[in-house]
Motif scaffolding. Structure first.
Motif, short mmCIF file in Angstrom:
data_model
loop_
_atom_site.label_atom_id
_atom_site.label_comp_id
_atom_site.label_asym_id
_atom_site.label_seq_id
_atom_site.Cartn_x
_atom_site.Cartn_y
_atom_site.Cartn_z
N TRP A 45 4.22 12.13 -1.03
CA TRP A 45 4.76 12.32 0.34
C TRP A 45 6.03 11.95 0.33
O TRP A 45 6.68 10.86 -0.50
CB TRP A 45 3.90 11.44 1.31
N ALA A 46 7.02 12.41 1.25
CA ALA A 46 8.49 11.65 1.42
C ALA A 46 8.21 10.55 2.15
O ALA A 46 7.39 10.25 2.79
CB ALA A 46 9.25 12.81 2.38
N PRO A 79 0.55 -1.23 -0.03
CA PRO A 79 0.16 0.30 -0.15
C PRO A 79 0.82 1.24 0.21
O PRO A 79 0.52 2.33 -0.36
CB PRO A 79 -0.69 -0.03 1.22
N TYR A 80 2.08 1.22 0.65
CA TYR A 80 2.89 2.47 0.52
C TYR A 80 3.29 2.92 -0.76
O TYR A 80 3.41 4.30 -1.14
CB TYR A 80 4.07 2.14 1.41
N LYS A 81 3.40 1.94 -1.74
CA LYS A 81 3.68 2.37 -3.07
C LYS A 81 2.69 3.01 -3.79
O LYS A 81 2.67 3.53 -4.85
CB LYS A 81 3.98 0.94 -3.90
N ASN A 129 -3.91 8.87 0.47
CA ASN A 129 -2.53 8.79 1.21
C ASN A 129 -2.62 8.30 2.50
O ASN A 129 -2.05 7.32 3.04
CB ASN A 129 -1.86 10.20 1.16
N TYR A 130 -3.58 8.77 3.33
CA TYR A 130 -4.02 8.50 4.88
C TYR A 130 -4.37 7.03 4.79
O TYR A 130 -4.06 6.40 5.58
CB TYR A 130 -4.71 9.34 5.64
N LYS A 178 -2.17 19.54 -2.56
CA LYS A 178 -1.68 19.23 -3.89
C LYS A 178 -1.54 17.94 -3.98
O LYS A 178 -1.22 17.32 -5.15
CB LYS A 178 -0.38 20.05 -4.41
N THR A 179 -1.41 16.92 -2.84
CA THR A 179 -1.61 15.69 -2.92
C THR A 179 -2.51 14.84 -2.61
O THR A 179 -3.67 15.39 -2.07
CB THR A 179 -0.33 15.19 -1.97
N PRO A 180 -2.98 13.57 -3.05
CA PRO A 180 -4.26 12.94 -2.80
C PRO A 180 -4.51 12.65 -1.33
O PRO A 180 -4.21 11.59 -0.76
CB PRO A 180 -4.30 11.81 -3.68
N LEU A 181 -4.60 13.57 -0.56
CA LEU A 181 -4.52 13.37 1.27
C LEU A 181 -5.36 11.97 1.58
O LEU A 181 -4.78 11.51 2.31
CB LEU A 181 -4.91 14.80 1.64
N LEU A 182 -6.56 12.02 1.32
CA LEU A 182 -7.34 11.01 1.83
C LEU A 182 -6.82 9.86 1.39
O LEU A 182 -6.72 9.08 2.30
CB LEU A 182 -8.79 11.37 1.30
#
Length: 356
Positions: A30-31, A23-25, A271-272, A265-269
């Motif tokens: 994000w860094a 899933p991290y991929k 990503n979390y 600017k990133t897909p926050l939802l």
């Protein structure tokens, strides 16, 4: 039947551990330190006490009246293991899922299986298998043969990684994070320190025994409590959280990546969500390890089985994710040979358990 269930639980736990990085991929923009610690908060802070609460309602009382020296030692091994977990993420980043996991967990299987048994030769403890006992028994000799076969598989996977490195270097247009030198260094550190989790489980065994006895009093004649280790995990994983949180905050500061957590600017939802999925999946390896341990015991064979299954699943994912598509047939066959030896080691160790 107990052996079969123990092996099955180890397989499920191995599948969870070998799959958690996937899933991290899917995390975008994000860094590494940002997504690693968000996932880690689920792995080490949120899910463990939730699992303990659902399976051991009085787990906080058990922790509260446990001797402080036991809690401290369990936490300390968690801190050391946390360094191993931290470098695990870096090892997978620089070596890939299959090779990184093979080397790290292979070393962890060797150290985690042998060091505790050698320790019990020096400091004997009732119910614990010393190395001399393992070496002098038929079942133990079979388990050690399985460990040797596992080491051969690890060496083959490592050789395949070296071959892959040379081949990728020859492809000048290839853009990759694959760094064999740095990756091997952090993999060795991770493999050694990751074995401290086994010591943490043993240090906090009094808490698990109390949970087990409480359950057996309420369920007489129903065997051992499957979830007894869940209370111990809470303390060990606090140690892991401490190490990883400090390091990731340092990297957040150094790389100015604190903005990741609120960067629209990133897909926050998503990503979390993916970080939460990765962290929860990661914890499940130990949830099922505890269930397997209740069937097989926390000896060398249990640790080897768990690590071998993780290595196997991680290498299968490596093939699925096409981490080996840019290499020669010889390199591919070398890593497949390594996987075959690891599968053989699982069968051998399982047989050793069955005749114990």
């Amino acid at each position: 039947m107990q052996i079969i269930l123990g092996v099955l639980f180890h397989f499920i736990g191995g599948f969870a551990s070998g799959s958690f990085y996937i899933p991290y991929k899917k995390v975008k923009g994000w860094a590494w330190e940002s997504y690693w610690i968000v996932g880690g908060i689920f792995s080490w802070l949120i899910v463990p006490p939730l699992a303990a609460y659902l399976t051991i309602p009085d787990f906080t009382e058990i922790i509260r009246h446990t001797n402080g020296s036991i809690l401290w030692l369990t936490y300390f091994f968690g801190v050391l293991w946390g360094i191993g977990g931290l470098t695990y993420g870096l090892g997978v980043r620089y070596l890939g899922v299959s090779l990184g996991s093979s080397i790290i967990l292979g070393l962890s299987s060797v150290f985690g299986a042998l060091l505790p048994s050698i320790y019990y030769d020096v400091f004997p403890k009732e119910g614990k298998d010393s190395f001399s006992h393992i070496f002098g028994s038929e079942w133990g000799q079979v388990v050690l043969v399985g460990l040797a076969v596992c080491v051969i598989g690890i060496i083959l996977c490592g050789k395949a990684g070296m071959m892959k490195d040379r081949e990728l270097a020859a492809q000048t247009k290839e853009s990759t994070e694959f760094k064999v030198g740095l990756g091997l260094f952090v993999a060795i550190v991770s493999g050694i320190l990751s074995a401290c989790f086994a010591f943490g489980i043993d240090s906090g065994k009094d808490m698990a025994h109390e949970a087990n006895n409480l359950w057996k009093n309420l369920h007489p004649g129903e065997g051992e409590f499957l979830y007894q280790n869940n209370v111990t995990y809470v303390i060990i994983l606090w140690g892991g959280l401490t190490t990883n949180l400090l390091w990731c905050l340092i990297l957040n500061t150094k790389n100015k990546s604190f903005k990741d957590y609120s960067n629209k600017k990133t897909p926050l939802l998503s990503n979390y969500v993916f970080c939460a999925l990765a962290g929860t999946t990661w914890f499940l390896q130990f949830f099922f390890y505890g269930m397997a341990e209740s069937k097989l015991g926390n000896g060398a064979s249990s640790w080897i089985l768990h690590m071998a299954f993780i290595i196997l699943i991680a290498n299968v994912w490596g093939l699925v994710l096409k981490e080996w598509t840019a290499v020669s047939r010889k390199t591919l066959m070398t890593v497949l040979g390594g996987i075959a030896f690891i599968i053989a080691s699982i069968i051998i160790v399982g047989y050793g358990n069955s005749i114990k």
